[in-house]
Motif scaffolding. Structure first.
Motif, PDB file in Angstrom:
ATOM      1  N   THR A 154      19.856 -36.188  43.687  1.00 35.74           N
ATOM      2  CA  THR A 154      20.949 -35.440  43.891  1.00 35.74           C
ATOM      3  C   THR A 154      21.131 -35.050  44.949  1.00 35.74           C
ATOM      4  O   THR A 154      20.522 -34.995  46.072  1.00 35.74           O
ATOM      5  N   TYR A 202      20.137 -28.853  41.248  1.00 35.31           N
ATOM      6  CA  TYR A 202      18.886 -29.475  40.553  1.00 35.31           C
ATOM      7  C   TYR A 202      18.260 -30.532  41.540  1.00 35.31           C
ATOM      8  O   TYR A 202      18.891 -31.489  42.081  1.00 35.31           O
ATOM      9  N   LEU A 238      24.944 -33.971  37.458  1.00 36.05           N
ATOM     10  CA  LEU A 238      24.108 -33.061  38.064  1.00 36.05           C
ATOM     11  C   LEU A 238      24.347 -32.481  39.483  1.00 36.05           C
ATOM     12  O   LEU A 238      24.001 -31.062  39.797  1.00 36.05           O
TER      13      LEU A 238
END
Length: 506
Positions: A403, A409, A481
């Motif tokens: 990420t 996240y 994400l």
């Protein structure tokens, strides 16, 4: 701690003590102190950490690392060594019976207030320090062997087991002494007091010792030590902390029970059989790459006492009777195997190394590991994964997804070059009961880090994207994400959702 710990707490407090060492006639030289375990009140036998004796060794601390050195006689320390042992009253002692039921709060003498009566321990009178003599210094060769294999060699520079923080000013000589004394303990004998030989206090329960390997991983443990050693015993003597057996390598054990400097040599006990001595604290603080690791290093008690018996018989031919009176091992709890592998899902946890950075990960498929972005932040980076099943298996892999730093996240996905054979894949739950630990908490205003307040990402957030990648190699769902909605970002910043903007009165 609840009813489960009642018997273990009583046994731990009755066995706990603090040991202090000073130089005769040199009060300005200061004192050294640590925690200890009373093996036998009747015989006055005490086992404590060996680190406080390094300033007194005639040959210096180098004698502890000499080839073949497994024990040293008591006269290996200078004649100016003066030892004292202090413990709290037992429930069976006259002081304990007289004070039973009284309030446990008191004003500690170390508070610097006006002089008062003798110090009290949880409302009961503390026993005055008793003089003692050093019988021998000893180590557990198996413990030292495992320690050298795990923390020696090329990784030695990354690890530190000093009682001070890496940024604190500690001389190289002092740090070297602490490292050399790691794994060394001392057997003492408290000198008898003729006036108290008949008191019930001098008797006391027989200390039970758990066999090596009888405590399975994850089993609750109770640590009993005196933080800061002999400082203010009316507050710190026999401080209790609970945790679990985190892992083991022979007699080298790890626990997450909170221990502080001064608890070296303190006893660690298990709940069943109630109050059996499992180990002694070898190093309360561990650091890797200047980062604190919240684990305490222990030395199993059973092999240490076995080494003490052998050393006593070799040093003092007439001490065979004394060696035979040292506590012996108790049988393993009924129905419990000597070496329990622990819960099967624990084997899914792996060690992930990416350059000089390391962290934990979870095997979610035979060739797929999920870890944190701050462990493996760059896509396509080479990663080394180590698993415990099979023992110490090493497999290379590379980061297929990580990420962005702006994403709430903290996730990275690693694809392995080989299967993780024999590693059970955990089954995800349907609710938010399981997840991957992402980070501990840091206060950006003060710079303080709270390592015991952790955040975890629910597996339900990751499972659909991981499943899609496993089946089709599609990273699209994982890329989502990076585009988390604002409410999710607000929660991870520990902020409250913005209230609706108030309407203008104009």
């Amino acid at each position: 701690m609840g009813r489960q710990w009642g018997p273990a707490m009583r046994a731990a407090e009755q066995a706990g003590c603090v040991v202090s060492a000073t130089r005769a006639g040199q009060p300005e030289a200061g004192s050294w102190s640590c925690s200890g375990v009373i093996l036998s009140r009747r015989l006055g036998l005490v086992l404590c950490h060996g680190g406080i004796f390094t300033p007194f060794l005639r040959a210096g601390s180098g004698a502890l690392t000499a080839a073949g050195a497994a024990f040293l006689p008591g006269d290996s320390c200078g004649d100016d060594l003066r030892l004292h042992v202090q413990w709290g009253p037992t429930a069976a002692s006259p002081a304990g019976r007289a004070e039973r039921g009284r309030p446990g709060l008191c004003t500690p003498q170390c508070a610097g207030l006006e002089p008062g009566p003798p110090a009290r321990f949880r409302g009961r009178l503390l026993q005055p320090p008793r003089p003692a003599e050093l019988l021998l210094l000893l180590s557990c060769p198996a413990f030292r062997g495992h320690f050298a294999r795990l923390f020696g060699g090329e990784t030695a520079k990354q690890w530190s087991f000093a009682s001070a923080a890496p940024d604190d000013e500690v001389s190289e000589e002092e740090e070297e002494d602490q490292l050399r004394a790691l794994g060394w303990f001392a057997l003492l004998r408290v000198r008898p007091d003729p006036e108290k030989e008949a008191e019930a206090e001098e008797r006391g329960p027989v200390l039970a010792v758990a066999p090596l390997g009888a405590v399975p991983k994850g089993e609750p443990l109770l640590a009993c030590g005196s933080p800061f050693g002999a400082f203010c015993p009316d507050i710190f003597l026999n401080t209790l902390s609970c945790g679990v057996l985190s892992n083991s390598a022979g007699p080298l054990l790890l626990t997450d029970a909170r221990c502080l400097p001064g608890t070296e040599g303190g006893g660690v006990f298990e709940a069943r059989p109630a109050g059996a001595l499992v180990a002694l604290v070898a190093a309360p603080l561990c650091w890797k790459a200047r980062e604190w690791v919240g684990l305490t290093l222990l030395c199993a008690a059973a092999p240490l006492l076995c080494a003490a018996r052998a050393a006593l018989c070799r040093l003092h031919p007439g001490a065979a009777a004394l060696a035979a009176l040292l506590p012996h091992e108790v049988g393993a709890p009924w129905g419990l195997p000597l070496r329990d592998p622990g819960p099967p899902w624990a084997a899914a946890a792996v060690l992930v190394e990416c350059g000089s950075v390391w962290g934990s990960g979870v095997a979610v498929a035979p060739r797929l590991v999920v870890t944190c972005r701050h462990v493996a932040p760059r896509e396509a980076a080479k990663v080394l994964v180590r698993s415990t099943t099979p023992k110490s298996a090493v497999i290379w892999g590379h980061v297929v997804f990580a990420t962005q730093e702006t994403s709430p996240y903290d996730i990275a996905v690693v694809s392995l070059e080989e299967d993780l054979d024999g590693v059970p894949v955990p089954v995800p739950t349907e609710h938010f009961h399981e997840g991957i630990v992402a980070s501990n908490t840091r206060d950006n205003n003060t710079g303080a880090t709270y390592p015991h307040l952790n955040f975890s990402i629910p597996i339900t957030v990751l499972q659909p994207a991981l499943q899609r990648y496993s089946q089709a190699g599609d990273l699209g769902s994982l890329r989502q994400l990076d585009r988390a909605p604002e409410p999710v970002r607000v929660v991870w910043r520990l902020q409250r959702p913005l209230a609706e903007a108030p309407r203008s009165k104009l």
